[in-house]
Design a protein around this motif. Sequence first.
Motif, PDB file in Angstrom:
ATOM      1  N   ARG A   1       8.383  11.621   3.806  1.00 31.77           N
ATOM      2  CA  ARG A   1       9.255  10.961   2.545  1.00 31.77           C
ATOM      3  C   ARG A   1       9.518  12.325   1.782  1.00 31.77           C
ATOM      4  NH1 ARG A   1      10.269   6.434  -0.343  1.00 31.77           N
ATOM      5  NH2 ARG A   1      12.205   6.719  -1.592  1.00 31.77           N
ATOM      6  N   PHE A   2       8.853  12.984   0.987  1.00 35.68           N
ATOM      7  CA  PHE A   2       8.862  14.377   0.188  1.00 35.68           C
ATOM      8  C   PHE A   2       9.712  15.012   0.974  1.00 35.68           C
ATOM      9  CE2 PHE A   2       5.052  13.274  -2.661  1.00 35.68           C
ATOM     10  CZ  PHE A   2       5.649  12.402  -3.471  1.00 35.68           C
ATOM     11  N   ASN A   3       9.535  15.306   2.301  1.00 39.57           N
ATOM     12  CA  ASN A   3      10.141  16.515   3.076  1.00 39.57           C
ATOM     13  C   ASN A   3      11.806  16.111   3.208  1.00 39.57           C
ATOM     14  OD1 ASN A   3       8.312  18.486   3.574  1.00 39.57           O
ATOM     15  ND2 ASN A   3       7.785  17.096   5.458  1.00 39.57           N
TER      16      ASN A   3
ATOM     17  N   HIS B   1      12.502   8.502  18.848  1.00 36.94           N
ATOM     18  CA  HIS B   1      11.811   7.358  18.604  1.00 36.94           C
ATOM     19  C   HIS B   1      10.766   7.189  19.755  1.00 36.94           C
ATOM     20  CE1 HIS B   1      15.176   5.228  16.280  1.00 36.94           C
ATOM     21  NE2 HIS B   1      14.555   5.919  15.394  1.00 36.94           N
ATOM     22  N   ILE B   2      11.084   7.414  21.043  1.00 37.10           N
ATOM     23  CA  ILE B   2       9.995   7.403  21.930  1.00 37.10           C
ATOM     24  C   ILE B   2       8.967   8.395  21.826  1.00 37.10           C
ATOM     25  CG2 ILE B   2       9.620   7.923  24.396  1.00 37.10           C
ATOM     26  CD1 ILE B   2      12.700   7.149  24.943  1.00 37.10           C
ATOM     27  N   LEU B   3       9.147   9.435  21.239  1.00 38.38           N
ATOM     28  CA  LEU B   3       8.105  10.342  20.876  1.00 38.38           C
ATOM     29  C   LEU B   3       6.917   9.884  19.850  1.00 38.38           C
ATOM     30  CD1 LEU B   3      10.165  13.735  21.029  1.00 38.38           C
ATOM     31  CD2 LEU B   3       8.354  13.034  22.670  1.00 38.38           C
ATOM     32  N   ASP B   4       7.648   9.346  18.857  1.00 40.57           N
ATOM     33  CA  ASP B   4       7.154   8.695  17.696  1.00 40.57           C
ATOM     34  C   ASP B   4       6.086   7.967  18.220  1.00 40.57           C
ATOM     35  OD1 ASP B   4       7.840  10.374  15.735  1.00 40.57           O
ATOM     36  OD2 ASP B   4       9.464   9.155  15.078  1.00 40.57           O
TER      37      ASP B   4
ATOM     38  N   ILE C   1       1.050  10.379   6.032  1.00 38.96           N
ATOM     39  CA  ILE C   1       1.964  10.832   6.991  1.00 38.96           C
ATOM     40  C   ILE C   1       3.418  10.278   6.409  1.00 38.96           C
ATOM     41  CG2 ILE C   1       3.296  10.912   9.025  1.00 38.96           C
ATOM     42  CD1 ILE C   1       0.460  10.868  10.053  1.00 38.96           C
ATOM     43  N   THR C   2       3.437   9.299   5.897  1.00 33.71           N
ATOM     44  CA  THR C   2       4.722   8.526   5.202  1.00 33.71           C
ATOM     45  C   THR C   2       5.232   9.273   4.076  1.00 33.71           C
ATOM     46  OG1 THR C   2       4.191   6.172   6.089  1.00 33.71           O
ATOM     47  CG2 THR C   2       5.640   6.445   4.282  1.00 33.71           C
TER      48      THR C   2
ATOM     49  N   SER D   1      14.258  10.359  11.234  1.00 33.47           N
ATOM     50  CA  SER D   1      12.806   9.908  11.537  1.00 33.47           C
ATOM     51  C   SER D   1      12.866   8.386  11.521  1.00 33.47           C
ATOM     52  CB  SER D   1      11.886  10.502  10.764  1.00 33.47           C
ATOM     53  OG  SER D   1      11.406  11.858  11.033  1.00 33.47           O
ATOM     54  N   GLY D   2      13.882   7.799  11.813  1.00 29.88           N
ATOM     55  CA  GLY D   2      14.154   6.417  11.758  1.00 29.88           C
ATOM     56  C   GLY D   2      14.493   5.773  10.474  1.00 29.88           C
TER      57      GLY D   2
END
Length: 796
Positions: free
Chosen positions: A387-389, A770-773, A382-383, A329-330
Amino acid sequence: MVAGAVTRQVGNLPADLTSFVGRRRELAEIRRLLSVSRLVTLTGVGGVGKTRLALRAAAEQRRAFDSVWLVDLSTVTDPALVAETVAATMGVRDESAACPVDGLEHVLSSQRTLLVLDNCEHLRDACAVLADRLLRAAPELRILATSRQSLGITGEHQMKISPLPVPEPDRPLSRRSLELYDGISLLTERAAAVLPGFTVTEDNQAAVAELCRQLDGIPLAIELAAVRLRALSVSALVERLRDRYRLLTGGSSTAVPRQQTLHALVDWSFQLLPGAERTLWTRLSIFPSHFDLDAVEAVCTDGGIERDDVLDLLDALLDKSLLLREEHSGTVRYRMLDTLREFGRRQLTGSVERRALLLRNRDHYLRLVERAAREWFGPHQITWCRRFNLEQANMRAAMDFCLQEPGEAETGLRMATLLTEPYWIANAFYGEGRHWLDRALAAVPERTPLRARALLSDAFMALTQGDAAAGLPLLDEGRALAEELGDPEILAHASLVAGLAAHYRGDYPSCAELLSLALAEQEAAGDKSGMLISLTTLGATVGHLGDRERATELFERSIELTRSHGERAGRAWALAIFAIHLWQCGDDERATALAREGLVLGRDFGDRLNAATNLQTLSWLLTRKGRHADAARLLGAVEEIGRTMGLAPTRVKRLAEFRESCLDTLRSRMGDKALHRELRRGRRMTPDEAIEEALGERAKGEPARADETVAEAEPTPPSRPTAAVPAAEPSPLTRREQEIAELIAQGRSNKEIASTLVISQRTVEGHVEHILDKLGFASRAQIAAWMAAREAGGRS
């Protein structure tokens, strides 16, 4: 979009990062074995390529199954978490009180699934028990396992994976004959990747054959050796490897030659490194899975490694293929192959150094959890979820260390308790949360405020699952300890959990009394998370008791509380429950708007239970509007989500009554045949497809929008954009992302895009993510629609 027309494959097989060489016979044999056996285990020594072969075989078999799942068990150390890991990988969340195996049985029993269990050797017994139970319960299930040894259960077919073929000594060689050996082909391909133009020539063919023989055709060893060809000729590499063997002649005489060979190569690579790089390699081995730069700086610095040098050292290890760089996720993270990690651990200088690293590792992740707990009720949820995942394996390792190391159990209990809201509950990992809290509570019997909080957290998750037999004793002990300690904040939490217990059993008067008490105490203590749960549940409770005006007021307060703090996860649920209340009140327009907004917010967190709740509400609303086929499809999607999560439709009595009433209406309006057809179409949709269809109703003239205001006081932050984006609006995409979006709109696959732009398929996948995000979309179809809308706007 009609879901029944969509052809999709469900699973998580990763894309190949490098080409796959050889193994045609093995792939054919795996295909044959899977046709006659439901459990095939690939066995062989470390580095022989079991995982890569299993992935290729699974990819080739994809079309024969409804879903194909890879479960990597390499980072799992606790046998009790094997089923949890499989369930989490497949998205089978343990919302119900049933154990994860029950949920897996339920999901797998009605679909044709290929399950790849990778790296089973250290969890052999647990994997065997799980595989045996799942195979008995799910007749269409096939399991492909990789392990150093077979699982040892009835019906298993073991397939021994041998090293790649290499030329025998003294056999006449030619360039054409060498091409027939997979070991030579692998070395040639990997060497050309690091040394452009490398080929087998008449001058080096004898040395190439000798090198592959020395490495016994082990793929990992060949790939490691290929990297060295940037600095050495093939002949020089062979000579240095021979020298290394002479140094190892005093090693274990019981080790098989190829294990000695692999160890020799890894050890030789280790000895060639400068001192700081060797030190970092050994320290990085403390991480059980991938890790980020912050973790390296926190855990691995000092004692010869300065913080300012870490990035350069990581780059050096990456350059030598001793470390892998991954993007999630980047976010850039690093990972070490299992073989290299195990070698590094053996180089740690004694138990003192190892314990010091484990303590620093634990402290780093404890600080991370403490920070997340402080920041959770706010705009960064969300961050933290993402991160935890990513950090799951590292947090497990930190807690496991605490519970095994004398004197550290209380810290483990604190860590598990702090993880309750931002991790266990936010991701619906109730079973795993209870596992860690149960272990920690057993290890820390002292009657402290921490124990009281942990008991109540454990009770909360058990009761949410419907496991009153376990949850109520935990609640009773936690309340008694809270009263004994006299801590107002813990007493408020005890009242909240007791109120939830009353709500679940349908005792609404008791629930209203307890939650009103909890709310007052939480307001005095400034407990925003507790206030939100109390307000939302109390709103639903007084609504059930007939006080709709007060219920609406409580829901409005809950929404305003989340809005004023930028909170989103709890808000998604407040909106979902408020929408049900408004539907009951007959305010269909606002109920639709809130259900859609809750749907969008819940999707950001991957909350499928929230999605099912909102989709079900929207199906009731559509039924009332006379859009019966659309309503039936959404109900079918809800059924499928519930099935994958192990939830019975009757779990919440009042909602089950609403659902049955809706089905009766649809049956009378559509007839059984049409109703079952649309239900089947809905069941074939993925959760994202169902959400997309529900939100796509805005394009069909629906009056309300998911991003409209919930209350007039302040506008809601914008939701994900729809496909109808004005062309005049500047594109948020980079030039490369714009190119890829245009090709997506043309219907090109990732592979075709990669070929067109002359980039790797993995790079394309990263750009698509990245486009979807950036656009806030969930599917390629939305990207294509967005591009079409912009093009149409430009023409106008």
